[in-house]
Every structure is written in C-alpha cells, then in structure tokens.
Enzyme design. Structure first.
Site, PDB file in Angstrom:
ATOM      1  N   VAL A  12       0.834  -1.200   0.000  1.00 37.76           N
ATOM      2  CA  VAL A  12       0.000   0.000   0.000  1.00 37.76           C
ATOM      3  C   VAL A  12       0.874   1.257   0.000  1.00 37.76           C
ATOM      4  CG1 VAL A  12      -1.698   1.325   1.318  1.00 37.76           C
ATOM      5  CG2 VAL A  12      -1.907  -1.161   1.162  1.00 37.76           C
ATOM      6  N   LYS A  36      15.240  -2.538   3.375  1.00 38.26           N
ATOM      7  CA  LYS A  36      14.240  -2.145   2.361  1.00 38.26           C
ATOM      8  C   LYS A  36      14.611  -0.795   1.755  1.00 38.26           C
ATOM      9  CE  LYS A  36       9.844  -4.169   3.763  1.00 38.26           C
ATOM     10  NZ  LYS A  36       8.526  -3.903   4.316  1.00 38.26           N
ATOM     11  N   PHE A 250     -16.480 -10.777  -8.168  1.00 37.16           N
ATOM     12  CA  PHE A 250     -16.369 -11.465  -6.866  1.00 37.16           C
ATOM     13  C   PHE A 250     -17.392 -12.579  -6.702  1.00 37.16           C
ATOM     14  CE2 PHE A 250     -12.904  -9.648  -4.525  1.00 37.16           C
ATOM     15  CZ  PHE A 250     -12.554  -8.614  -5.384  1.00 37.16           C
ATOM     16  N   CYS A 261      -5.569  -9.360   3.350  1.00 42.24           N
ATOM     17  CA  CYS A 261      -6.654  -8.436   3.707  1.00 42.24           C
ATOM     18  C   CYS A 261      -7.929  -9.134   4.167  1.00 42.24           C
ATOM     19  CB  CYS A 261      -6.954  -7.535   2.518  1.00 42.24           C
ATOM     20  SG  CYS A 261      -5.491  -6.696   1.927  1.00 42.24           S
TER      21      CYS A 261
HETATM   22  C1  UGA Z   1      -8.740  -6.800  -1.317  1.00 49.63           C
HETATM   23  C2  UGA Z   1      -9.833  -5.862  -1.844  1.00 49.63           C
HETATM   24  O1  UGA Z   1     -10.312  -6.333  -3.092  1.00 49.63           O
HETATM   25  C3  UGA Z   1      -9.311  -4.433  -2.007  1.00 49.63           C
HETATM   26  O2  UGA Z   1     -10.361  -3.566  -2.380  1.00 49.63           O
HETATM   27  C4  UGA Z   1      -8.734  -3.974  -0.660  1.00 49.63           C
HETATM   28  O3  UGA Z   1      -8.181  -2.695  -0.745  1.00 49.63           O
HETATM   29  C5  UGA Z   1      -7.640  -4.932  -0.229  1.00 49.63           C
HETATM   30  O4  UGA Z   1      -8.210  -6.262  -0.103  1.00 49.63           O
HETATM   31  C6  UGA Z   1      -7.113  -4.477   1.108  1.00 49.63           C
HETATM   32  O5  UGA Z   1      -7.868  -4.486   2.081  1.00 49.63           O
HETATM   33  O6  UGA Z   1      -5.988  -3.999   1.167  1.00 49.63           O
HETATM   34  P1  UGA Z   1      -6.673  -8.137  -2.415  1.00 49.63           P
HETATM   35  O7  UGA Z   1      -6.526  -8.792  -1.089  1.00 49.63           O
HETATM   36  O8  UGA Z   1      -5.474  -7.591  -3.107  1.00 49.63           O
HETATM   37  O9  UGA Z   1      -7.715  -6.895  -2.310  1.00 49.63           O
HETATM   38  O10 UGA Z   1      -7.290  -9.194  -3.397  1.00 49.63           O
HETATM   39  P2  UGA Z   1      -8.697  -9.534  -4.094  1.00 49.63           P
HETATM   40  O11 UGA Z   1      -8.554  -9.371  -5.542  1.00 49.63           O
HETATM   41  O12 UGA Z   1      -9.817  -8.836  -3.439  1.00 49.63           O
HETATM   42  O13 UGA Z   1      -8.781 -11.100  -3.777  1.00 49.63           O
HETATM   43  C7  UGA Z   1      -8.803 -11.599  -2.448  1.00 49.63           C
HETATM   44  C8  UGA Z   1      -8.947 -13.099  -2.453  1.00 49.63           C
HETATM   45  O14 UGA Z   1     -10.244 -13.487  -2.865  1.00 49.63           O
HETATM   46  C9  UGA Z   1      -7.975 -13.831  -3.383  1.00 49.63           C
HETATM   47  O15 UGA Z   1      -7.505 -14.993  -2.723  1.00 49.63           O
HETATM   48  C10 UGA Z   1      -8.822 -14.210  -4.580  1.00 49.63           C
HETATM   49  O16 UGA Z   1      -8.364 -15.352  -5.244  1.00 49.63           O
HETATM   50  C11 UGA Z   1     -10.164 -14.475  -3.894  1.00 49.63           C
HETATM   51  N1  UGA Z   1     -11.321 -14.295  -4.795  1.00 49.63           N
HETATM   52  C12 UGA Z   1     -11.597 -13.084  -5.330  1.00 49.63           C
HETATM   53  C13 UGA Z   1     -12.145 -15.383  -5.034  1.00 49.63           C
HETATM   54  O17 UGA Z   1     -11.926 -16.512  -4.542  1.00 49.63           O
HETATM   55  N2  UGA Z   1     -13.247 -15.205  -5.842  1.00 49.63           N
HETATM   56  C14 UGA Z   1     -13.553 -14.010  -6.388  1.00 49.63           C
HETATM   57  O18 UGA Z   1     -14.566 -13.915  -7.101  1.00 49.63           O
HETATM   58  C15 UGA Z   1     -12.702 -12.917  -6.141  1.00 49.63           C
END
Ligand code: UGA
Length: 451
Positions: A12, A36, A250, A261
């Site tokens: 971030v 870092k 999602f 997250c």
């Molecule tokens: C997530 C949120 O999407 C961001 O908006 C937020 O800012 C971030 O957390 C955070 O709090 O910092 P991120 O953890 O990078 O982002 O990843 P995502 O793309 O949201 O995926 C999270 C998990 O859910 C992954 O393991 C992904 O494979 C899984 N996922 C996602 C599913 O199993 N199915 C889906 O339809 C979407």
C-alpha cells in the site's frame, strides 16, 4: 506540488507514494527497515506489483521520490504524512496495532510544524482518535495537527490502476480544513469523494472487505450445492451477474479468499463486534465456509487418486492470487501442508511466488515451468489462476504426467475439453460431465474404461 511522507514501504505504501509522485508531488517513503530503504535507493523493490518498479524508477530519477529511515529528516518539510504500515492479526483475531503506534509516536516526536496525518492502514474503528491521542501525548510542545482516515481500496496485482482510477475516495475527519486539503490531493483522480467522520470511514473499509468476502463465500456455498445437484456454478454466476443489483464480480468459486486483507479484516470485524457483545453470525459463516475450502479440495484429490502416500502432486500456482508475489494466507500453502501430512511429494511452479514460498515451505520441490512440473506427477492442482496457465499445451502435459489427473481449484479449464483430452478432471462446483450428464455417471464410465 505538495510534500508528502508515506510511512511503510509495503504494497500500500509504495503504491500510494509512487502514484502521488507520478501526479507531480514530492514524496518521501519512510520505513524503519534499513535493508528495504537501501534496496529502494538502488531501485530494488521489496515486493512485486505490476508497473510499480518502472513508476518508482521514473519518479526517483525525476527527484519526486526519495527514501529514508529517519523521521526528523523526512518530516522537515512535510505537509502530509500517510501511515501505511501493516496491521497483522493478533492472537485473538484483533488487529495488531504496534506498527501504527510506533509510527504515531515517532511522528509526534519528530514533527516541527503543522501536519495532516492520514491513516491508510486498515485499523479498528476508533483508531483514528487513538492515533490523535498518541500524537498529542508524545509531542514535546503543542503543534497543530489533524488525523484523517483515508482507507485504501487497492487490489494487489492491479494496485496502480486502482489508485489512479478509484471508484471513490473516502475521507473521515471532523476537521473540514484537513479534509479539504486531503481532498485536493485526490482531485486529479476525479472520483466521488465521500466525507464522513473518522469512525465511519474506518468502518466503510471493514464493511467493504467483509461484503466482498461474503460474496466469495456465498458463491462457494452455491458451488457445493451445484456439485450435489449437477449444475455448473460458472454459468450460475454468469446468469446471476447480469442482474445489475447483483453484478458479476467477486463471484468466482474456488479455493476461497486468501491474502493479507480479507482473512484478517473479516476476523477483525467479527472480533470488534463480539467485543461489544454483538453476535456476528454472518461473518462467522463467511469464515467457516472459507476455512472449509481446502478440506473439500483435498476430498476431490482423494476421490481421484485414492491413497495419497508416496504420490507426486504438482501445485500449479502458489501465490494467493495472480499478478502478485504475495504468499500471505495463500490457500496453496494449506493444501501443500495437508498433502505433505499424507506422505505426498509436493512439487510446485509459480511465475513469481517461488522464492517466497520456498522460505515458508522448504520441502516444496520447485519446477522450472508448468511442463517440468507435470513430468512424473500423479496429479496437478491449480491453486492460482495465472493467465499463463490458461493456454498451456495440455496434450503435452497429459503425455508427461504419470496419471492424467487435474484438480482445478480456480475453474480455469473447461471440463468438457479436458475430459475429451483424456484427463480425469474436477473443477469447483461444476456438476456436469462431457455429455451433459451428472459428474457421477462420467466417473463411473471413467472407472469402467480404466478396468
Ligand atoms: C482486497 C480488496 O479487493 C481491495 O479492495 C482492498 O483494498 C484490499 O483487499 C485491502 O484491504 O488492502 P486483495 O486482497 O489484493 O484486495 O485481493 P482480491 O482481488 O480482493 O482477492 C482476495 C482473495 O479473494 C484472493 O484470494 C482471490 O483469489 C479471492 N477471490 C476473489 C475469489 O476466490 N473469488 C472471487 O470472485 C474474487
């Protein structure tokens, strides 16, 4: 041009810093981790995020971006300090705020003029007020400051795109002047700005992540039911997604949500609720369903391979999702642990995650590419939906494997195509076989042809 400090050189912090610099501001990244900062000064990034290295290098060359470990040096001319440090899970699922506390204390001790402290880290509701108390308590003399909550909504893998094209900017503070100043920084992004109080802004972040996690657990539960009833969850999600009240995003069934997250934020929100005597039933169900994903996937592996002891199994993908090297809470690790417990020799390939994964599980045998991984394996398990896995030469993979078994934890392949090629294939929530018959019948046929 504004003078901005970003504390924390993680996903971030670095993305926020690089993007603000790219918008023409002067940004100093501060991290207490010397290695870092030394690396960043030489252009070596501690993380992989698409496009970030190039953006950091461009802005460092243009002298809009600098790196330091020293608060007094960084704060000399600062107008804004963004806190973007980690808030990992504590013992009971509560967010561990020690890094936020350290940053707040150090800022208070080093500040020499008025400052706007912007909190980007995901922190429990009420932390903004607590940060203000810490700063007040640690200042050597009273200097005006304001705390603004500005939660981030960046997805790893597309964080730069998300920063530059936000769906909204949330600003939480009761100080209108401070809000106005932070809003100015975000004006070039042309997104709606939601102004609210500190606690509500902090809650917006938790509620957003919890809602997205709920969608994932919901579709995973539907996938379980699809399997039992002979329906295809991918088509179900498509059919649902056209409804604008629902939407298509999602709703990918699979191995469950991982990463740094969702697991920690859903847990922290449930913890905050329970602490106040509330019963977060839905959040609990969301977490239970997610925790069950790897067990269900293992059941599939057992169904197709029988006794696992001594078998060779390859994990296609290791990171918690594509386009990142992040291994935190990656479902692949839980699968690998379960396989190792059963006496399996676990092989793996990932485009960028192997180095980190090796540190976390030295017993993994890494392969050079997906084909080398397939060689001699009794089964492949798709753990991450990297694009490069979607168009593999599957006939070649089939020839190389000891047994043609693929368990597709991310539904990247077409069950019909793979079964026709000769694989014994199982996806997630896809109850139909090649001729449209329920999967049980296809399995029986496969068993008969084996004999
Ligand atoms: C997530 C949120 O999407 C961001 O908006 C937020 O800012 C971030 O957390 C955070 O709090 O910092 P991120 O953890 O990078 O982002 O990843 P995502 O793309 O949201 O995926 C999270 C998990 O859910 C992954 O393991 C992904 O494979 C899984 N996922 C996602 C599913 O199993 N199915 C889906 O339809 C979407």
């Amino acid at each position: 041009m504004k003078n901005i400090i970003v504390v924390g050189a993680g996903y971030v912090g670095l993305v926020t810093a690089a993007c603000f610099a790219d918008l023409g501001n002067r940004v100093i990244v501060l991290d207490i981790d010397k290695s870092k900062i030394e690396g960043l000064k030489k252009g070596v990034l501690p993380i992989y995020e698409p496009g970030l290295e190039e953006m950091v290098s461009r802005n460092t060359t243009a002298k809009r971006m600098d790196f330091t470990t020293s608060y007094p040096q960084a704060l000399r001319e600062a107008e804004y300090v963004f806190i973007a440090v980690g808030t990992p899970s504590g013992v009971d699922g509560e967010a561990d705020l020690k890094h936020v506390q350290q940053a707040a204390e150090a800022i208070a001790e080093a500040m020499t003029g008025p400052l706007i402290v912007v909190n980007k880290s995901t922190v429990p509701v009420g932390t903004g007020d607590w940060v203000a108390d810490i700063i007040r308590a640690h200042q050597s003399k009273p200097i005006p400051f304001a705390v603004v909550s500005n939660p981030e909504f960046l997805r790893e893998g597309s964080a730069i795109l998300d920063f530059m094209n936000p769906a909204r900017t949330v600003l939480g503070s009761l100080d209108p002047e401070a809000v106005e100043k932070v809003a100015q920084l975000h004006l070039p992004l042309r997104a709606p700005i939601v102004v609210t109080d500190l606690r509500t802004a902090e809650m917006i972040k938790y509620a957003s992540n919890a809602f997205l996690a709920t969608r994932i657990s919901f579709i995973n539960e539907i996938a379980n039911i699809c399997e039992a009833l002979g329906a295809d969850v991918k088509e179900v999600a498509n059919g649902m997604g056209y409804d604008p009240r629902i939407g298509r995003t999602f709703l990918e069934a699979g191995m469950g949500y991982g990463g740094s997250c969702f697991p920690k934020d859903v847990q922290a929100l449930a913890h905050m609720a329970a602490e106040k005597g509330r019963n977060p039933q839905l959040l609990q169900a969301v977490m239970d369903i997610n925790a069950d994903r790897t067990r269900l996937l293992m059941e599939r592996v057992h169904e197709l391979l029988g006794d696992l002891a001594g078998k060779d199994i390859g994990l296609l993908g290791l990171t918690f999702k594509p386009n990142t090297d992040d291994m935190r809470e990656a479902p692949s690790l839980e699968i690998a642990r379960r396989l190792v417990k059963k006496g399996v020799v676990v092989h793996a390939y990932d485009p960028v995650g192997m180095e980190r994964a090796r540190d976390m599980m030295p017993e993994l045998i890494m392969a050079e590419d997906p084909y080398a991984l397939a060689e001699g394996c009794d089964a492949l398990i798709v753990c991450t939906d990297w694009n490069e896995f979607k168009h593999l030469d599957l006939s070649r993979i089939l020839q190389m494997m000891k047994q043609p078994v693929i368990v597709d934890g991310r539904n990247i392949y077409d069950p019909v195509v793979l079964t026709r090629l000769g694989f014994r294939y199982r996806g997630i929530g896809r109850g139909y076989g090649p001729d449209g018959s329920p999967i049980e019948e296809v399995e029986t046929e496969a068993k008969v042809s084996e004999k």
